[in-house]
Enzyme design. Structure first.
Site, PDB file in Angstrom:
ATOM      1  N   HIS A 105     -31.243  47.885 -26.456  1.00  0.00           N
ATOM      2  CA  HIS A 105     -30.418  47.414 -25.536  1.00  0.00           C
ATOM      3  C   HIS A 105     -29.164  47.990 -26.080  1.00  0.00           C
ATOM      4  O   HIS A 105     -28.956  48.371 -27.407  1.00  0.00           O
ATOM      5  CB  HIS A 105     -30.334  45.891 -25.270  1.00  0.00           C
ATOM      6  N   GLU A 131     -26.393  46.466 -27.199  1.00  0.00           N
ATOM      7  CA  GLU A 131     -25.862  45.698 -28.257  1.00  0.00           C
ATOM      8  C   GLU A 131     -26.895  45.995 -29.334  1.00  0.00           C
ATOM      9  O   GLU A 131     -26.291  46.172 -30.551  1.00  0.00           O
ATOM     10  CB  GLU A 131     -26.091  44.161 -27.942  1.00  0.00           C
ATOM     11  N   SER A 188     -23.617  40.713 -19.962  1.00  0.00           N
ATOM     12  CA  SER A 188     -23.855  39.465 -20.497  1.00  0.00           C
ATOM     13  C   SER A 188     -24.905  39.648 -21.356  1.00  0.00           C
ATOM     14  O   SER A 188     -26.114  40.115 -20.763  1.00  0.00           O
ATOM     15  CB  SER A 188     -23.981  38.350 -19.542  1.00  0.00           C
ATOM     16  N   CYS A 190     -28.476  39.498 -23.344  1.00  0.00           N
ATOM     17  CA  CYS A 190     -29.803  38.856 -23.318  1.00  0.00           C
ATOM     18  C   CYS A 190     -30.197  37.838 -24.147  1.00  0.00           C
ATOM     19  O   CYS A 190     -29.470  37.798 -25.377  1.00  0.00           O
ATOM     20  CB  CYS A 190     -30.888  39.922 -22.721  1.00  0.00           C
ATOM     21  N   CYS A 247     -30.465  40.131 -27.582  1.00  0.00           N
ATOM     22  CA  CYS A 247     -29.131  40.472 -28.135  1.00  0.00           C
ATOM     23  C   CYS A 247     -28.352  39.366 -28.732  1.00  0.00           C
ATOM     24  O   CYS A 247     -27.760  39.510 -29.828  1.00  0.00           O
ATOM     25  CB  CYS A 247     -28.421  41.551 -27.105  1.00  0.00           C
TER      26      CYS A 247
END
Length: 145
Positions: free
Chosen positions: A46, A48, A73, A75, A78
């Site tokens: 992802h 991040e 936002s 998950c 992350c």
């Protein structure tokens, strides 16, 4: 946030989910990344996670003095990394498309700021409309079709 949005666009331009992130330490970007699950066939990259990976191994105090910017936002995965490394603040581009683990992060002392940025929202809306199955896979949901 502009650097994170640039990373999101880079992901989109390369066939991926348009989520970008940057790790900032004392005003300097020390790690940047974007969602690369499609591009690299990764189960975990992802935005991040990619930014943290690209920052490299750092002393604990660096993470604890840093801010993570992300276009969406975070998950559960992350958010776990944010907590593991003690990142004290996360600035989120938008959380209308997907509400991650903001409440959990707050409950653990992480400062959360949500910008509700229209560019971040538009990137996600366009992508989800075009590739709903890829989006569902990215967030761990069954295929829409």
């Amino acid at each position: 946030m502009q650097a994170a949005i640039g990373e999101a666009r880079l992901s989109l331009d390369n066939g991926g989910v348009p989520i970008g992130s940057v790790l900032v330490h004392h005003g300097k970007i020390i790690g940047r990344g974007h969602n690369q699950r499609q591009q690299r066939g990764s189960a975990i990259l992802h935005g991040e996670m990619d930014a943290l990976e690209n920052a490299g191994r750092l002393p604990a105090e660096v993470y604890r003095e840093s801010v993570l910017y992300t276009t969406l936002s975070p998950c559960s995965m992350c958010s776990g990394a944010i907590l593991l490394y003690g990142i004290p603040k996360v600035i989120i581009g938008e959380n209308r498309t997907f509400m991650g683990e903001e409440a959990h992060l707050r409950s653990r002392g992480v400062e959360i700021e949500v910008l509700d940025d229209p560019v971040c929202r538009d990137l996600m809306a366009q992508f989800i409309a075009a590739y709903p199955d890829v989006w569902n896979e990215d967030i761990g949901e069954p295929s829409a079709g």
